[in-house]
Scaffold this active site. Structure first.
Site, PDB file in Angstrom:
ATOM      1  CG  ASN A 210      26.004  39.520  40.744  1.00  0.00           C
ATOM      2  OD1 ASN A 210      26.834  40.398  40.554  1.00  0.00           O
ATOM      3  ND2 ASN A 210      26.303  38.243  40.722  1.00  0.00           N
TER       4      ASN A 210
ATOM      5  CG  ASP B 142      29.781  40.065  40.705  1.00  0.00           C
ATOM      6  OD1 ASP B 142      29.921  40.469  41.872  1.00  0.00           O
ATOM      7  OD2 ASP B 142      29.607  38.874  40.409  1.00  0.00           O
ATOM      8  CG  HIS B 143      27.701  42.794  35.515  1.00  0.00           C
ATOM      9  ND1 HIS B 143      28.547  42.126  34.669  1.00  0.00           N
ATOM     10  CD2 HIS B 143      26.778  41.898  35.920  1.00  0.00           C
ATOM     11  CE1 HIS B 143      28.149  40.880  34.568  1.00  0.00           C
ATOM     12  NE2 HIS B 143      27.071  40.715  35.303  1.00  0.00           N
TER      13      HIS B 143
ATOM     14  NE  ARG C  15      39.025  54.165  30.112  1.00  0.00           N
ATOM     15  CZ  ARG C  15      38.648  55.398  29.798  1.00  0.00           C
ATOM     16  NH1 ARG C  15      38.753  56.371  30.662  1.00  0.00           N
ATOM     17  NH2 ARG C  15      38.162  55.642  28.603  1.00  0.00           N
TER      18      ARG C  15
ATOM     19  CG  HIS D  88      31.548  35.392  41.792  1.00  0.00           C
ATOM     20  ND1 HIS D  88      31.227  34.717  40.635  1.00  0.00           N
ATOM     21  CD2 HIS D  88      32.489  34.630  42.392  1.00  0.00           C
ATOM     22  CE1 HIS D  88      31.934  33.607  40.559  1.00  0.00           C
ATOM     23  NE2 HIS D  88      32.720  33.532  41.607  1.00  0.00           N
TER      24      HIS D  88
ATOM     25  NE  ARG E 263      35.693  34.832  37.735  1.00  0.00           N
ATOM     26  CZ  ARG E 263      35.093  33.848  37.047  1.00  0.00           C
ATOM     27  NH1 ARG E 263      33.795  33.821  36.935  1.00  0.00           N
ATOM     28  NH2 ARG E 263      35.813  32.918  36.451  1.00  0.00           N
TER      29      ARG E 263
ATOM     30  NE  ARG F  80      36.694  36.834  34.967  1.00  0.00           N
ATOM     31  CZ  ARG F  80      36.175  35.871  34.215  1.00  0.00           C
ATOM     32  NH1 ARG F  80      34.962  36.013  33.724  1.00  0.00           N
ATOM     33  NH2 ARG F  80      36.856  34.794  33.948  1.00  0.00           N
ATOM     34  CG  HIS F  81      33.695  40.819  38.573  1.00  0.00           C
ATOM     35  ND1 HIS F  81      33.640  40.166  39.779  1.00  0.00           N
ATOM     36  CD2 HIS F  81      33.119  39.981  37.662  1.00  0.00           C
ATOM     37  CE1 HIS F  81      33.043  38.993  39.602  1.00  0.00           C
ATOM     38  NE2 HIS F  81      32.729  38.836  38.346  1.00  0.00           N
TER      39      HIS F  81
ATOM     40  CD  GLU G 232      27.397  34.420  42.454  1.00  0.00           C
ATOM     41  OE1 GLU G 232      28.275  34.230  41.613  1.00  0.00           O
ATOM     42  OE2 GLU G 232      26.330  34.962  42.192  1.00  0.00           O
TER      43      GLU G 232
ATOM     44  CB  THR H   7      29.082  34.864  33.276  1.00  0.00           C
ATOM     45  OG1 THR H   7      28.336  34.837  34.496  1.00  0.00           O
ATOM     46  CG2 THR H   7      28.265  34.175  32.196  1.00  0.00           C
ATOM     47  CB  THR H   8      28.757  31.161  36.975  1.00  0.00           C
ATOM     48  OG1 THR H   8      29.293  32.211  37.770  1.00  0.00           O
ATOM     49  CG2 THR H   8      28.923  29.847  37.694  1.00  0.00           C
TER      50      THR H   8
ATOM     51  CD  GLU I 201      21.860  31.621  42.583  1.00  0.00           C
ATOM     52  OE1 GLU I 201      22.568  31.960  43.539  1.00  0.00           O
ATOM     53  OE2 GLU I 201      21.911  32.163  41.461  1.00  0.00           O
TER      54      GLU I 201
ATOM     55  CG  HIS J  71      23.709  32.588  35.340  1.00  0.00           C
ATOM     56  ND1 HIS J  71      23.887  32.773  34.004  1.00  0.00           N
ATOM     57  CD2 HIS J  71      24.896  32.825  35.926  1.00  0.00           C
ATOM     58  CE1 HIS J  71      25.149  33.099  33.794  1.00  0.00           C
ATOM     59  NE2 HIS J  71      25.788  33.142  34.944  1.00  0.00           N
ATOM     60  N   GLY J  72      21.122  34.877  34.098  1.00  0.00           N
ATOM     61  CA  GLY J  72      20.563  35.184  32.784  1.00  0.00           C
ATOM     62  C   GLY J  72      19.149  35.740  32.828  1.00  0.00           C
TER      63      GLY J  72
ATOM     64  N   GLY K 291      21.733  40.152  38.091  1.00  0.00           N
ATOM     65  CA  GLY K 291      22.783  41.143  38.002  1.00  0.00           C
ATOM     66  C   GLY K 291      22.859  41.840  36.663  1.00  0.00           C
ATOM     67  CG  HIS K 292      24.586  41.200  32.098  1.00  0.00           C
ATOM     68  ND1 HIS K 292      23.764  41.359  31.001  1.00  0.00           N
ATOM     69  CD2 HIS K 292      25.786  41.675  31.726  1.00  0.00           C
ATOM     70  CE1 HIS K 292      24.451  41.897  30.018  1.00  0.00           C
ATOM     71  NE2 HIS K 292      25.686  42.096  30.427  1.00  0.00           N
TER      72      HIS K 292
HETATM   73  N1  PXP Z   1      23.722  33.456  40.316  1.00  0.00           N
HETATM   74  C1  PXP Z   1      24.988  33.029  40.146  1.00  0.00           C
HETATM   75  C2  PXP Z   1      25.438  31.826  40.887  1.00  0.00           C
HETATM   76  C3  PXP Z   1      25.869  33.719  39.302  1.00  0.00           C
HETATM   77  O1  PXP Z   1      27.125  33.276  39.127  1.00  0.00           O
HETATM   78  C4  PXP Z   1      25.414  34.891  38.648  1.00  0.00           C
HETATM   79  C5  PXP Z   1      26.351  35.664  37.788  1.00  0.00           C
HETATM   80  O2  PXP Z   1      27.408  36.158  38.534  1.00  0.00           O
HETATM   81  C6  PXP Z   1      24.090  35.295  38.874  1.00  0.00           C
HETATM   82  C7  PXP Z   1      23.258  34.551  39.686  1.00  0.00           C
HETATM   83  C8  PXP Z   1      23.522  36.514  38.217  1.00  0.00           C
HETATM   84  O3  PXP Z   1      23.466  36.274  36.856  1.00  0.00           O
HETATM   85  P1  PXP Z   1      23.149  37.483  35.866  1.00  0.00           P
HETATM   86  O4  PXP Z   1      24.270  38.464  36.012  1.00  0.00           O
HETATM   87  O5  PXP Z   1      23.106  36.824  34.531  1.00  0.00           O
HETATM   88  O6  PXP Z   1      21.844  38.062  36.298  1.00  0.00           O
END
Ligand code: PXP
Length: 237
Positions: free
Chosen positions: A7, A9-10, A18, A43, A45, A49-50, A70, A100-101, A151, A191-192, A213-214
């Site tokens: 992911n 997005d970050h 900026r 994603h 949104r 936002r990103h 997403e 975040t979600t 998921e 996620h996480g 992602g993060h």
């Molecule tokens: N899966 C979903 C559905 C998410 O919304 C996210 C965060 O955008 C992720 C996975 C990835 O999560 P993380 O950025 O915490 O790895």
């Protein structure tokens, strides 16, 4: 072997801080693919936002692996998804104030809204994944809705404060993955997840793909910092 979908997005979050043009998530998608990832997630949104519409358009054109979009099941984003045709969409709940979600979709409560959305995507040859908590009832309804994948939300497992709590959440994920597979759903998870907690869930053989992602982008910002500073030093000196 489990797959990794990254992911990005970050990368866009840093750019949006900026309001400029760097770093560009399109470049990130290319680097992620060259590193061997199995897919890219973005994603789009409603609050933009990103990831921006331009990112979705360009990334959908250049991705050579698989693109997972997403999104919330709302008309504006559904129309964009139908236009750019990602390999699959992951439907997630969206709240304006969240960082975040924050949790899985309530598939039971939103059954009637989700049904035509899922059918429409599938009619247009776009697969549908539903982001759900590790809850057997939710998974049963996801299957009845005809989703292609779920998921599993791993956020509670990732955020567990004690080993006991982590074990409870881990076994919920495992049970959910086995149950979903029996219902012939494809099983993804995310996620996480980070460099400490991923290996354990990656042992659950029913989970086909991880969406992370993060932690990857956070690590990249640190492991790349030394090189970046040396590059700027050359210019300054
Ligand atoms: N899966 C979903 C559905 C998410 O919304 C996210 C965060 O955008 C992720 C996975 C990835 O999560 P993380 O950025 O915490 O790895």
């Amino acid at each position: 072997m489990a797959k990794l979908n990254v992911n990005i997005d970050h990368i866009a979050t840093i750019r949006q801080a900026r309001g400029g043009i760097e770093p560009d998530p399109v470049f990130a998608a290319i680097i992620v693919e060259l590193a061997g990832a199995d897919g890219i997630t973005i994603h789009l949104r409603e609050d933009r936002r990103h990831i921006q519409d331009r990112d979705v358009q360009l990334i959908s054109e250049i991705v050579k692996t698989k693109l997972n979009l997403e999104m919330a099941a709302v008309d504006e984003i559904i129309n964009i998804a139908l236009e750019i045709k990602p390999n699959w969409v992951t439907l997630v709940p969206e709240k304006r104030q969240e960082l975040t979600t924050e949790g899985g979709l309530d598939v039971i409560k939103n059954y009637k809204t989700l049904l035509p959305v899922i059918k429409n995507f599938q009619k247009n040859k776009i697969k549908v994944s539903l982001f759900v908590d590790p809850d057997l009832k939710q998974i049963k309804f996801a299957s009845q809705l005809g989703a292609d994948f779920i998921e599993i939300h791993t956020g509670k497992y990732a955020d567990a404060k004690t080993k006991k709590e982590e074990n409870i959440e881990y076994y919920k994920i495992k049970k959910s993955a086995v149950f979903a597979k029996k219902l012939k759903l494809g099983v993804n998870a995310g996620h996480g997840l980070n460099y400490k907690n991923t290996a354990r869930v990656a042992k659950i053989k029913e989970i086909e793909e991880f969406s992370i992602g993060h932690s990857i982008i956070a690590c990249a910002s640190l492991v790349g910092l030394d090189k970046a500073v040396r590059g700027m030093l050359k210019l300054v000196r």
